[in-house]
Motif scaffolding. Structure first.
Motif, PDB file in Angstrom:
ATOM      1  N   PHE A 196       0.813  -1.210   0.000  1.00 28.45           N
ATOM      2  CA  PHE A 196       0.000   0.000   0.000  1.00 28.45           C
ATOM      3  C   PHE A 196       0.852   1.268   0.000  1.00 28.45           C
ATOM      4  N   LYS A 197       2.067   1.175  -0.538  1.00 32.13           N
ATOM      5  CA  LYS A 197       3.004   2.303  -0.483  1.00 32.13           C
ATOM      6  C   LYS A 197       2.396   3.600  -1.003  1.00 32.13           C
ATOM      7  N   LEU A 198       1.629   3.523  -2.068  1.00 33.31           N
ATOM      8  CA  LEU A 198       1.100   4.737  -2.692  1.00 33.31           C
ATOM      9  C   LEU A 198      -0.352   5.024  -2.286  1.00 33.31           C
ATOM     10  N   SER A 199      -0.749   4.541  -1.114  1.00 29.79           N
ATOM     11  CA  SER A 199      -2.139   4.762  -0.692  1.00 29.79           C
ATOM     12  C   SER A 199      -2.439   6.232  -0.454  1.00 29.79           C
ATOM     13  N   LEU A 200      -1.399   7.058  -0.260  1.00 27.71           N
ATOM     14  CA  LEU A 200      -1.638   8.482  -0.016  1.00 27.71           C
ATOM     15  C   LEU A 200      -2.262   9.159  -1.240  1.00 27.71           C
ATOM     16  N   LYS A 201      -2.174   8.519  -2.411  1.00 28.84           N
ATOM     17  CA  LYS A 201      -2.779   9.128  -3.606  1.00 28.84           C
ATOM     18  C   LYS A 201      -4.298   9.263  -3.455  1.00 28.84           C
ATOM     19  N   LEU A 202      -4.890   8.511  -2.527  1.00 24.92           N
ATOM     20  CA  LEU A 202      -6.328   8.624  -2.295  1.00 24.92           C
ATOM     21  C   LEU A 202      -6.668   9.676  -1.241  1.00 24.92           C
ATOM     22  N   GLU A 203      -5.639  10.254  -0.627  1.00 31.41           N
ATOM     23  CA  GLU A 203      -5.866  11.233   0.437  1.00 31.41           C
ATOM     24  C   GLU A 203      -6.664  12.454  -0.004  1.00 31.41           C
ATOM     25  N   PRO A 204      -6.521  12.954  -1.251  1.00 27.79           N
ATOM     26  CA  PRO A 204      -7.346  14.105  -1.658  1.00 27.79           C
ATOM     27  C   PRO A 204      -8.846  13.858  -1.544  1.00 27.79           C
ATOM     28  N   ASP A 219       3.597  -1.843   3.895  1.00 31.37           N
ATOM     29  CA  ASP A 219       3.517  -0.383   3.841  1.00 31.37           C
ATOM     30  C   ASP A 219       2.107   0.076   4.215  1.00 31.37           C
ATOM     31  N   ALA A 220       1.531  -0.627   5.167  1.00 34.42           N
ATOM     32  CA  ALA A 220       0.163  -0.325   5.586  1.00 34.42           C
ATOM     33  C   ALA A 220       0.172   0.755   6.656  1.00 34.42           C
ATOM     34  N   ALA A 221      -0.837   1.603   6.632  1.00 36.94           N
ATOM     35  CA  ALA A 221      -0.979   2.686   7.618  1.00 36.94           C
ATOM     36  C   ALA A 221       0.255   3.565   7.648  1.00 36.94           C
ATOM     37  N   HIS A 222       0.996   3.624   6.533  1.00 38.00           N
ATOM     38  CA  HIS A 222       2.156   4.508   6.460  1.00 38.00           C
ATOM     39  C   HIS A 222       1.752   5.901   5.994  1.00 38.00           C
ATOM     40  N   ALA A 223       0.586   5.988   5.400  1.00 43.69           N
ATOM     41  CA  ALA A 223       0.136   7.293   4.924  1.00 43.69           C
ATOM     42  C   ALA A 223       0.074   8.272   6.091  1.00 43.69           C
ATOM     43  N   PHE A 224       0.430   9.517   5.825  1.00 38.82           N
ATOM     44  CA  PHE A 224       0.508  10.491   6.897  1.00 38.82           C
ATOM     45  C   PHE A 224      -0.833  11.185   7.147  1.00 38.82           C
ATOM     46  N   ILE A 259     -11.790  -7.249   8.692  1.00 35.07           N
ATOM     47  CA  ILE A 259     -11.516  -8.364   7.780  1.00 35.07           C
ATOM     48  C   ILE A 259     -10.950  -9.570   8.525  1.00 35.07           C
ATOM     49  N   LYS A 260     -10.466  -9.342   9.749  1.00 29.83           N
ATOM     50  CA  LYS A 260      -9.915 -10.435  10.552  1.00 29.83           C
ATOM     51  C   LYS A 260     -11.017 -11.420  10.923  1.00 29.83           C
ATOM     52  N   SER A 261     -10.730 -12.705  10.780  1.00 28.95           N
ATOM     53  CA  SER A 261     -11.697 -13.732  11.148  1.00 28.95           C
ATOM     54  C   SER A 261     -10.944 -15.005  11.535  1.00 28.95           C
ATOM     55  N   ARG A 262     -11.669 -16.040  11.812  1.00 31.41           N
ATOM     56  CA  ARG A 262     -11.054 -17.305  12.197  1.00 31.41           C
ATOM     57  C   ARG A 262     -10.189 -17.854  11.074  1.00 31.41           C
ATOM     58  N   ARG A 263     -10.571 -17.570   9.823  1.00 29.54           N
ATOM     59  CA  ARG A 263      -9.844 -18.130   8.676  1.00 29.54           C
ATOM     60  C   ARG A 263      -9.030 -17.082   7.912  1.00 29.54           C
ATOM     61  N   ILE A 264      -9.174 -15.809   8.265  1.00 30.54           N
ATOM     62  CA  ILE A 264      -8.401 -14.750   7.595  1.00 30.54           C
ATOM     63  C   ILE A 264      -7.504 -14.089   8.638  1.00 30.54           C
ATOM     64  N   ALA A 265      -6.197 -14.223   8.436  1.00 28.07           N
ATOM     65  CA  ALA A 265      -5.210 -13.713   9.398  1.00 28.07           C
ATOM     66  C   ALA A 265      -4.452 -12.537   8.786  1.00 28.07           C
ATOM     67  N   PRO A 266      -4.866 -11.300   9.117  1.00 26.74           N
ATOM     68  CA  PRO A 266      -4.182 -10.136   8.544  1.00 26.74           C
ATOM     69  C   PRO A 266      -2.894  -9.799   9.297  1.00 26.74           C
ATOM     70  N   LYS A 267      -1.860  -9.419   8.550  1.00 27.97           N
ATOM     71  CA  LYS A 267      -0.590  -8.945   9.108  1.00 27.97           C
ATOM     72  C   LYS A 267      -0.279  -7.615   8.414  1.00 27.97           C
ATOM     73  N   ALA A 268       0.147  -6.624   9.168  1.00 33.27           N
ATOM     74  CA  ALA A 268       0.407  -5.312   8.578  1.00 33.27           C
ATOM     75  C   ALA A 268       1.768  -4.802   9.017  1.00 33.27           C
ATOM     76  N   ALA A 269       2.508  -4.205   8.080  1.00 33.14           N
ATOM     77  CA  ALA A 269       3.791  -3.568   8.379  1.00 33.14           C
ATOM     78  C   ALA A 269       3.544  -2.077   8.575  1.00 33.14           C
ATOM     79  N   ILE A 270       3.945  -1.562   9.746  1.00 33.45           N
ATOM     80  CA  ILE A 270       3.690  -0.154  10.069  1.00 33.45           C
ATOM     81  C   ILE A 270       4.951   0.488  10.641  1.00 33.45           C
ATOM     82  N   TYR A 271       4.934   1.803  10.710  1.00 33.72           N
ATOM     83  CA  TYR A 271       6.019   2.560  11.319  1.00 33.72           C
ATOM     84  C   TYR A 271       5.755   2.775  12.806  1.00 33.72           C
ATOM     85  N   PRO A 272       6.808   2.903  13.614  1.00 33.76           N
ATOM     86  CA  PRO A 272       6.606   3.307  15.007  1.00 33.76           C
ATOM     87  C   PRO A 272       6.425   4.818  15.097  1.00 33.76           C
ATOM     88  N   GLY A 273       5.764   5.262  16.128  1.00 38.49           N
ATOM     89  CA  GLY A 273       5.764   6.686  16.440  1.00 38.49           C
ATOM     90  C   GLY A 273       4.750   7.553  15.737  1.00 38.49           C
TER      91      GLY A 273
END
Length: 574
Positions: A89-97, A191-196, A211-225
């Protein structure tokens, strides 16, 4: 049949490909060959490939994407009972407008997230030798059209809305698992939730939780701080946090970094590095646990060999120390960029820079007169931290300048949060090994010494006092009225208190892509050449140059360099 020797140009292209720092851009066929094993890789991959929601946390360049792609490719190539889906999701900020121009921005953003997941399903199916599409899965072309529609127009035809709702996306995954007899879906959101945009981040975490469920296991890479979770999402309860930033300490760390460097050189370091004892290890510590920084320094030695070597062909000691400064500058540039990406916190960021310099000075004073093995490389911040200092510490963690190292209780003196300080700054500012004539062995002695319990202890009040901060050090910087220029009196104000005009929010994405290309980490000479040799002037021009035609029309910019410049433009808005 004889093999033709490689030409110099071919060798240079191969070298540049080996030194692509971002894991997502590496050739999948060479991915394992070019990456070393993370010290905690077995444990981390076990958690990424298993059930349950996880958050992979670390600063830019510390290896989050590498671990996610390892998990993805291992699940994809093995006879596992999981469907792996990888989405960047690196370029998710393009939806910010949309959050400024559309009252339904949250709805469209979460719909877009779901579409990207279904697109990721298709990618996994096409990359796998064993997975096959099922009848119930929407056509890949339809998914691509729907994504383009939201990105371009900010909507979808009415007939598509129900088809691509979050519940429909969950149903597609559940039905696919049932029809293929797979146990679970491992959803790797990079690159999830990296948008500012805080609201975008909140909407992402709502999506993650739903989206999390018994059969769907989401993992997200985020920044600290800097990551803002939603009011309904609780770290620890809704997802386990996994810190992946490698602590720059001990034999395990050295082995990891040296192996990474050797792999990028095809198995061993070039002679100029091998014949300079301790240099590879010294640069590994200077990188402060950021593999991307380490690779940048190693590449510089080879690409600019004349600059870094003496007349006899050996590495110039003074130039090696210059490289250690380049490492800390990379992290400081990331920190400084926050003023642009979080403009309302400009005062905080400036105050944080002052406080950080005082922290380094405190370590320098603490180490004065001590032998190298007893030098402190950490500080202790007394709990609780004030909200202002906590925010600044978060910014410094995001930038890779402060590394959390746990807590320490000193009884009646209080409990302290321990942070390591960027080794590149400690080297550059003589905070460790204070000798005027710098040589590598004393620094290795200091960094290799066993951790000890002696370090400067500071409180929030002390930090504020040391930083010599003004009365407006923690004021939010609010955008001025577009009509009369008067400063806003509140971040929630809807009308100007001076002229009465309706106040408009500005788009961070538009501000970032409208900046001159000189904002990217490219030399002034190259900026001039690009502007004179093409129509490219703004960051937007690089992002919209999809096939790199304009970049490659510039003299001395080939496919590899064009790709690197494009990557820098993407990182600029990530």
């Amino acid at each position: 049949m004889s093999t033709q020797p490689k030409t110099t140009d071919e060798e240079d292209v191969e070298f540049q490909q080996r030194f692509i720092e971002q894991a997502e851009y590496l050739d999948p066929e060479n991915f394992l060959e070019l990456n070393a094993e993370h010290p905690d890789q077995e444990v981390i991959l076990g958690k990424l490939k298993a059930g349950g929601a996880k958050l992979l946390v670390g600063p830019r360049g510390c290896g989050k994407t590498t671990l996610m792609l390892r998990a993805y490719r291992e699940l994809l190539s093995s006879e596992s009972s999981s469907l792996p889906i990888y989405v960047n999701f690196k370029l998710s900020l393009k939806l910010e407008p949309m959050y400024i121009n559309s009252p339904n921005a949250s709805f469209w953003f979460r719909t877009w997230l779901g579409l990207r997941v279904v697109e990721g399903m298709w990618n996994a199916i096409l990359e796998s030798e064993s997975l096959r599409p099922t009848d119930g899965l929407p056509a890949k072309g339809q998914i691509a059209d729907a994504i383009s529609s939201i990105e371009g127009r900010g909507d979808l035809p009415q007939a598509m809305l129900e088809k691509y709702s979050l519940s429909s996306v969950v149903q597609y995954i559940e039905e696919y698992l049932s029809e293929t007899s797979l146990k679970r879906c491992v959803l790797l959101l990079d690159d999830a939730a990296h948008a500012f945009s805080p609201k975008q981040q909140e909407d992402f975490f709502d999506f993650f939780r739903e989206i999390k469920s018994r059969r769907i296991a989401p993992k997200a890479a985020i920044y600290p701080g800097i990551t803002t979770s939603s009011a309904t999402f609780h770290v620890g309860h809704d997802a386990e946090k996994i810190n992946v930033w490698v602590k720059p300490s001990g034999d395990v760390y050295e082995k990891f970094m040296l192996e990474l460097g050797e792999k990028r050189f095809g198995g061993q370091f070039p002679n100029v590095i091998r014949e300079s004892p301790g240099v590879a290890e010294f640069l590994a510590y200077s990188s402060f646990g950021i593999p991307r920084s380490y690779l940048n320094m190693l590449r510089a030695i080879v690409e600019e060999k004349d600059r870094y070597t003496s007349r006899d062909g050996t590495l110039d000691r003074r130039k090696v120390f210059e490289l250690s400064r380049a490492s800390r500058e990379m992290s400081h540039n990331v920190y400084d960029s926050l003023s642009m990406k979080l403009p309302s916190y400009a005062n905080y960021i400036q105050s944080g820079a002052n406080i950080y310099q005082k922290i380094v000075a405190e370590i320098k004073e603490f180490n004065r007169g001590k032998d190298n093995k007893s030098h402190a490389v950490e500080i202790g911040l007394k709990k609780p931290l004030s909200s202002e200092i906590e925010r600044i510490v978060g910014f410094l963690q995001y930038s890779g300048l402060l590394m959390p190292s746990g807590e320490n209780s000193r009884g009646v003196k209080g409990t302290f949060e321990i942070y390591s300080v960027h080794f590149g700054d400690l080297i550059t500012q003589n905070a460790v090994v204070g000798a005027r004539t710098k040589t590598i062995p004393p620094f290795l002695e200091a960094f290799r010494s066993k951790p000890h319990q002696a370090w400067p202890r500071l409180s929030s009040a002390t930090l504020m006092q040391l930083g010599t901060l003004g009365e407006h050090a923690f004021d939010l910087t609010l955008p001025h009225c577009q009509n009369c220029g008067a400063e806003r009196i509140s971040e929630h104000a809807r009308f100007c208190h001076n002229c009465g005009a309706q106040l408009k929010s500005s788009s961070l994405f538009e501000e970032l892509v409208s900046q001159d290309i000189s904002a990217l980490p490219i030399s002034a000479t190259l900026v001039k050449r690009i502007k004179e040799g093409s129509k490219i002037k703004k960051v937007r021009d690089i992002l919209t140059d999809a096939d790199k035609t304009n970049l490659r029309s510039v003299k001395m910019i080939g496919p590899i360099r064009a790709q690197r410049i494009a990557h820098w433009a993407e990182e600029h808005v990530a």
